[in-house]
Scaffold this motif. Structure first.
Motif, mmCIF file in Angstrom:
data_model
loop_
_atom_site.group_PDB
_atom_site.id
_atom_site.type_symbol
_atom_site.label_atom_id
_atom_site.label_comp_id
_atom_site.label_asym_id
_atom_site.label_seq_id
_atom_site.Cartn_x
_atom_site.Cartn_y
_atom_site.Cartn_z
ATOM 1 N N ALA A 178 -5.315 16.061 1.670
ATOM 2 C CA ALA A 178 -5.751 16.133 0.266
ATOM 3 C C ALA A 178 -4.540 16.318 -0.657
ATOM 4 N N ALA A 179 -3.535 17.047 -0.176
ATOM 5 C CA ALA A 179 -2.326 17.250 -0.996
ATOM 6 C C ALA A 179 -1.552 15.937 -1.144
ATOM 7 N N ILE A 180 -1.424 15.208 -0.035
ATOM 8 C CA ILE A 180 -0.730 13.905 -0.099
ATOM 9 C C ILE A 180 -1.481 12.995 -1.077
ATOM 10 N N ARG A 181 -2.797 13.002 -0.928
ATOM 11 C CA ARG A 181 -3.640 12.168 -1.807
ATOM 12 C C ARG A 181 -3.409 12.521 -3.272
ATOM 13 N N GLY A 182 -3.320 13.834 -3.544
ATOM 14 C CA GLY A 182 -3.075 14.282 -4.925
ATOM 15 C C GLY A 182 -1.751 13.749 -5.448
ATOM 16 N N VAL A 183 -0.714 13.837 -4.611
ATOM 17 C CA VAL A 183 0.618 13.348 -5.014
ATOM 18 C C VAL A 183 0.561 11.837 -5.257
ATOM 19 N N VAL A 184 -0.071 11.128 -4.323
ATOM 20 C CA VAL A 184 -0.089 9.654 -4.407
ATOM 21 C C VAL A 184 -0.891 9.190 -5.628
ATOM 22 N N ARG A 185 -2.097 9.713 -5.754
ATOM 23 C CA ARG A 185 -2.960 9.216 -6.839
ATOM 24 C C ARG A 185 -2.390 9.584 -8.212
ATOM 25 N N GLY B 269 -0.764 6.951 -10.847
ATOM 26 C CA GLY B 269 -1.370 6.984 -12.190
ATOM 27 C C GLY B 269 -0.317 7.099 -13.289
ATOM 28 N N GLU B 270 0.821 7.688 -12.947
ATOM 29 C CA GLU B 270 1.906 7.841 -13.933
ATOM 30 C C GLU B 270 2.937 6.715 -13.805
ATOM 31 N N GLY B 271 2.605 5.700 -12.994
ATOM 32 C CA GLY B 271 3.506 4.546 -12.885
ATOM 33 C C GLY B 271 4.641 4.721 -11.887
ATOM 34 N N LEU C 42 3.050 3.625 -0.480
ATOM 35 C CA LEU C 42 1.603 3.879 -0.407
ATOM 36 C C LEU C 42 0.907 3.364 -1.662
ATOM 37 N N ASP C 43 -0.282 2.788 -1.466
ATOM 38 C CA ASP C 43 -1.096 2.458 -2.639
ATOM 39 C C ASP C 43 -2.295 3.403 -2.677
ATOM 40 N N ARG C 44 -3.127 3.267 -3.686
ATOM 41 C CA ARG C 44 -4.208 4.256 -3.831
ATOM 42 C C ARG C 44 -5.178 4.212 -2.664
ATOM 43 N N TYR C 45 -5.282 3.043 -2.005
ATOM 44 C CA TYR C 45 -6.219 2.925 -0.871
ATOM 45 C C TYR C 45 -5.629 3.502 0.417
ATOM 46 N N SER C 46 -4.310 3.706 0.428
ATOM 47 C CA SER C 46 -3.697 4.337 1.616
ATOM 48 C C SER C 46 -4.234 5.742 1.818
ATOM 49 N N VAL C 47 -4.759 6.332 0.743
ATOM 50 C CA VAL C 47 -5.226 7.723 0.855
ATOM 51 C C VAL C 47 -6.745 7.820 0.657
ATOM 52 N N GLY D 281 -0.963 19.005 -5.536
ATOM 53 C CA GLY D 281 -0.369 17.668 -5.438
ATOM 54 C C GLY D 281 -0.162 17.046 -6.806
ATOM 55 N N THR D 282 -1.164 17.165 -7.655
ATOM 56 C CA THR D 282 -1.045 16.552 -8.987
ATOM 57 C C THR D 282 -0.051 17.348 -9.853
#
Ligand code: F6P
Length: 319
Positions: free
Chosen positions: A18-25, A29-31, A52-57, A268-269
């Motif tokens: 979930a933390a990785i997902r937070g960082v990735v998404r 989102g910030e480019g 990674l793209d958004r679907y990787s997570v 993450g975010t």
């Protein structure tokens, strides 16, 4: 900054995904471009990473472990090893690195920061032993697992009128043991923060027996003693059948609880917010329910986690 890396390091903990997902998404989102690094610092050293793209997570928030893999890599203490890792990051054009792990992983992040590469640390460990945060990612899930195990032990130890000794993880931190002792209604507990002798524990158990206790559960943090040997001693001295259970790595697995998913997502975010604000060399925490950040060098060298004496006092009153 344009490109960042993210890795998980040290012992895994539920909520790391979930933390990785937070960082990735949040990063996407910030480019930003976000690279996932496999197997912690080992993968960084071996240059194993992927964009990674958004679907990787996708479909990961409810999964324990870490899809990037984790490793203990003591060789990262060597400057020559870290230099290779730095070169790999520069070659890939990375501007910053988010490290999710415990205090050993923070040490790597601190050293990279000292070498001029900005890192942000997120506390990911079931031990809850990281400075600068009230809670680490994975702690609450592990607590649920330990309490469920204690509930099961209670059924059988009360049926047989036995004493049950249960060894809980935490390394040198008794938070998991203490909280599990309260939530699991343990009769006795032993943690690294409180000096302990087996004679004192025996005296407490005997006092419980004298009060009419028919069975007892003792929660004890790992690395304090050999629990099988302790069980034999207690059995011999009390004349009550005693069994030892080592919960072990069961405590590290399983779906993260909602609290850990939310904490990991917030952390993450928040790491992305810090990087966009130009911060490096920081570690993220939650204190009094608010996101905070501290100097990672200061956190490792000077900050101490306060031992929750108030919680200890509560636990003692429930004996
Ligand atoms: O730091 C998390 C932890 O699970 C500790 O509680 C335990 O002492 C250690 O890791 C076990 O490490 P390993 O998985 O390398 O045996």
């Amino acid at each position: 900054i344009k490109k960042i890396g993210v890795l998980t390091s040290g012992g895994d903990s539920p909520g790391m995904n979930a933390a990785i997902r937070g960082v990735v998404r949040a990063g996407l989102g910030e480019g930003l471009e976000v690279f996932g690094i496999y197997d912690g610092y080992l993968g960084l050293y071996e240059d194993r990473m992927v964009s990674l793209d958004r679907y990787s997570v996708s479909d990961l928030i409810n999964h324990g472990g870490t899809f990037l893999g984790s490793a203990r890599f003591p060789e990262f203490r060597e400057e020559s090893t870290r230099m290779i890792a730095m070169e790999n990051m520069k070659k890939r054009g990375l501007d910053a690195l988010v490290v999710i792990g415990g205090d050993g992983s923070y040490m790597g992040a601190k050293r990279l920061t000292e070498m001029g590469f900005p890192c942000i640390g997120l506390p990911g460990t079931i031990d809850n032993d990281v400075a600068g945060t009230d809670y680490t990612i994975g702690y609450h899930t592990a607590l649920e697992t330990v309490v469920e195990a204690i509930d099961r032990l209670r059924d059988t130890s009360s049926s047989h009128q036995r004493i049950s000794i249960v060894e809980v993880m935490g390394r040198h931190c008794g938070d998991l043991t203490l909280a599990a002792a309260i939530a699991g209604g343990c009769e006795f507990f032993v943690t690294p923060e409180i000096p302990y002798t087996r004679e004192e524990l025996l005296a407490e158990i005997n006092a419980g027996i004298a009060k009419g206790k028919k069975h007892a559960i003792v929660a004890i943090t790992e690395l304090i003693c050999d629990v099988s040997e302790l069980a034999r001693y207690i059995e011999k001295e009390t004349g009550r059948e005693t069994r030892a259970t080592v919960l072990g790595h069961i405590q590290r697995g399983g779906a993260p609880c909602a609290y850990d998913r939310i904490l990991a997502s917030r952390m993450g975010t928040y790491a992305i917010d810090l990087l966009l604000q130009g911060y490096g060399g920081r570690c993220v925490g939650v204190q009094n329910e608010k996101m905070v950040h501290h100097d990672i060098i200061d956190a490792i060298e000077n900050m101490k986690r306060p031992f929750r004496k108030d919680v200890l006092e509560t636990a003692k009153r429930l004996y």
